[in-house]
Design an enzyme around this catalytic site. Structure first.
Site, short mmCIF file in Angstrom:
data_model
loop_
_atom_site.label_atom_id
_atom_site.label_comp_id
_atom_site.label_asym_id
_atom_site.label_seq_id
_atom_site.Cartn_x
_atom_site.Cartn_y
_atom_site.Cartn_z
N GLY A 17 -1.02 -20.78 21.59
CA GLY A 17 -0.21 -20.40 22.76
C GLY A 17 -0.24 -21.38 23.91
CG ASN A 19 4.51 -25.37 23.43
OD1 ASN A 19 5.08 -26.20 24.14
ND2 ASN A 19 3.96 -25.68 22.27
NE ARG A 70 10.25 -14.91 4.32
CZ ARG A 70 9.18 -15.47 4.85
NH1 ARG A 70 8.93 -15.34 6.14
NH2 ARG A 70 8.36 -16.18 4.13
CG ASN A 112 11.09 -23.32 16.85
OD1 ASN A 112 10.01 -22.84 17.23
ND2 ASN A 112 11.17 -24.12 15.80
CG HIS A 114 9.84 -28.95 14.41
ND1 HIS A 114 9.15 -28.16 13.51
CD2 HIS A 114 9.92 -30.18 13.86
CE1 HIS A 114 8.84 -28.90 12.44
NE2 HIS A 114 9.30 -30.13 12.64
CB SER A 141 13.24 -31.41 18.46
OG SER A 141 13.08 -32.69 17.91
CG ASP A 150 11.73 -26.58 11.61
OD1 ASP A 150 11.56 -25.75 12.52
OD2 ASP A 150 10.85 -26.85 10.77
C1 GRF Z 1 3.43 -26.61 18.54
O1 GRF Z 1 3.09 -27.87 18.04
C2 GRF Z 1 4.89 -26.31 18.30
O2 GRF Z 1 5.69 -27.45 18.31
C3 GRF Z 1 4.88 -25.73 16.90
O3 GRF Z 1 3.70 -24.96 16.84
C4 GRF Z 1 2.75 -25.49 17.78
C5 GRF Z 1 2.37 -24.34 18.67
O4 GRF Z 1 1.31 -24.69 19.54
N1 GRF Z 1 6.09 -24.97 16.65
P1 GRF Z 1 0.90 -23.67 20.68
O5 GRF Z 1 0.57 -22.35 19.98
O6 GRF Z 1 2.04 -23.53 21.63
O7 GRF Z 1 -0.31 -24.27 21.31
#
Ligand code: GRF
Length: 210
Positions: A17, A19, A70, A112, A114, A141, A150
């Site tokens: 988490g 981000n 799913r 998202n 990536h 991205s 993606d």
């Molecule tokens: C990040 O590298 C993001 O690009 C990818 O998963 C990772 C998540 O990291 N989709 P965090 O949980 O936000 O630290």
């Protein structure tokens, strides 16, 4: 959306988490005009849940292991998300492949991040694969999510050079710093209605610079 309104959003996570933290920090300082209504995780142990608690944000855990497939998991998830009536659903390290039903339901309102310069290196383990391929450049991205994993239209990218001494770990650390910079920036552009998705194309009111 006027400058006094905050964009209602929900963040989906599975793990660390970081981000989410970058988004929380900017929303708390008022740099990001969003209202995070909930953080939802498919993993009860996700460190990001702690971050949400500390910030006073509501959390929900929906463990995919209790669902037969799913489709049923994604439907249950949609129900929870929709109860918060978000205008944006942010995937921040949500480690699940989503059904087309889910993706279509949020089309234009689902983004998202990536860790690669998409369309190059979709999927997992990007830093190691970038090194193996001998790439001189790497990046991250932010994109709208469509049916193609993606593969949706790109909102913003950050680029970094790959140095001869780089390892997957050093790349991961440098890329993460870039992620924390560009994800809030892309969300802000969406909140301020500078970008939107029409069909499979992004409409730019003003081009964004990473
Ligand atoms: C990040 O590298 C993001 O690009 C990818 O998963 C990772 C998540 O990291 N989709 P965090 O949980 O936000 O630290």
């Amino acid at each position: 959306m006027s400058s006094t309104q905050r964009l209602p959003m929900v963040v989906l996570i599975s793990g660390r988490g970081s981000n989410l933290q970058a988004i929380l920090d900017q929303s708390q300082t008022g740099q990001l005009p969003v209202e995070i209504r909930a953080v939802i995780s498919n993993n009860a142990q996700a460190q990001g849940l702690e971050r949400a608690h500390r910030a006073g944000i509501e959390t929900q855990v929906l463990d995919h292991r209790y669902y037969p497939n799913r489709e049923t998991f994604d439907r249950a998830l949609m129900k929870i998300i929709d109860s918060y009536t978000p205008k944006l659903v942010v995937l921040a390290g949500f480690m699940r492949i989503l059904t087309s039903e889910f993706v279509r339901h949020y089309q234009g309102h689902l983004i998202n991040i990536h860790p690669s310069l998409l369309p190059d290196f979709p999927g997992l383990d990007t830093h190691r694969r970038v090194l193996l391929a001998g790439m001189r450049e790497h990046g991250a991205s932010v994109h709208f999510v469509t049916d193609k994993v993606d593969g949706g239209p790109i909102i913003l990218q950050a680029r970094i050079p790959v140095y001869p001494e780089d390892t997957a770990e050093t790349l991961a650390a440098r890329i993460l710093r870039e992620e924390h910079r560009i994800y809030p920036k892309a969300i802000r552009a969406f909140a301020e209605e500078k970008i939107r998705l029409e069909g499979e194309q992004i409409v730019w009111i003003k081009p964004l610079e990473a």
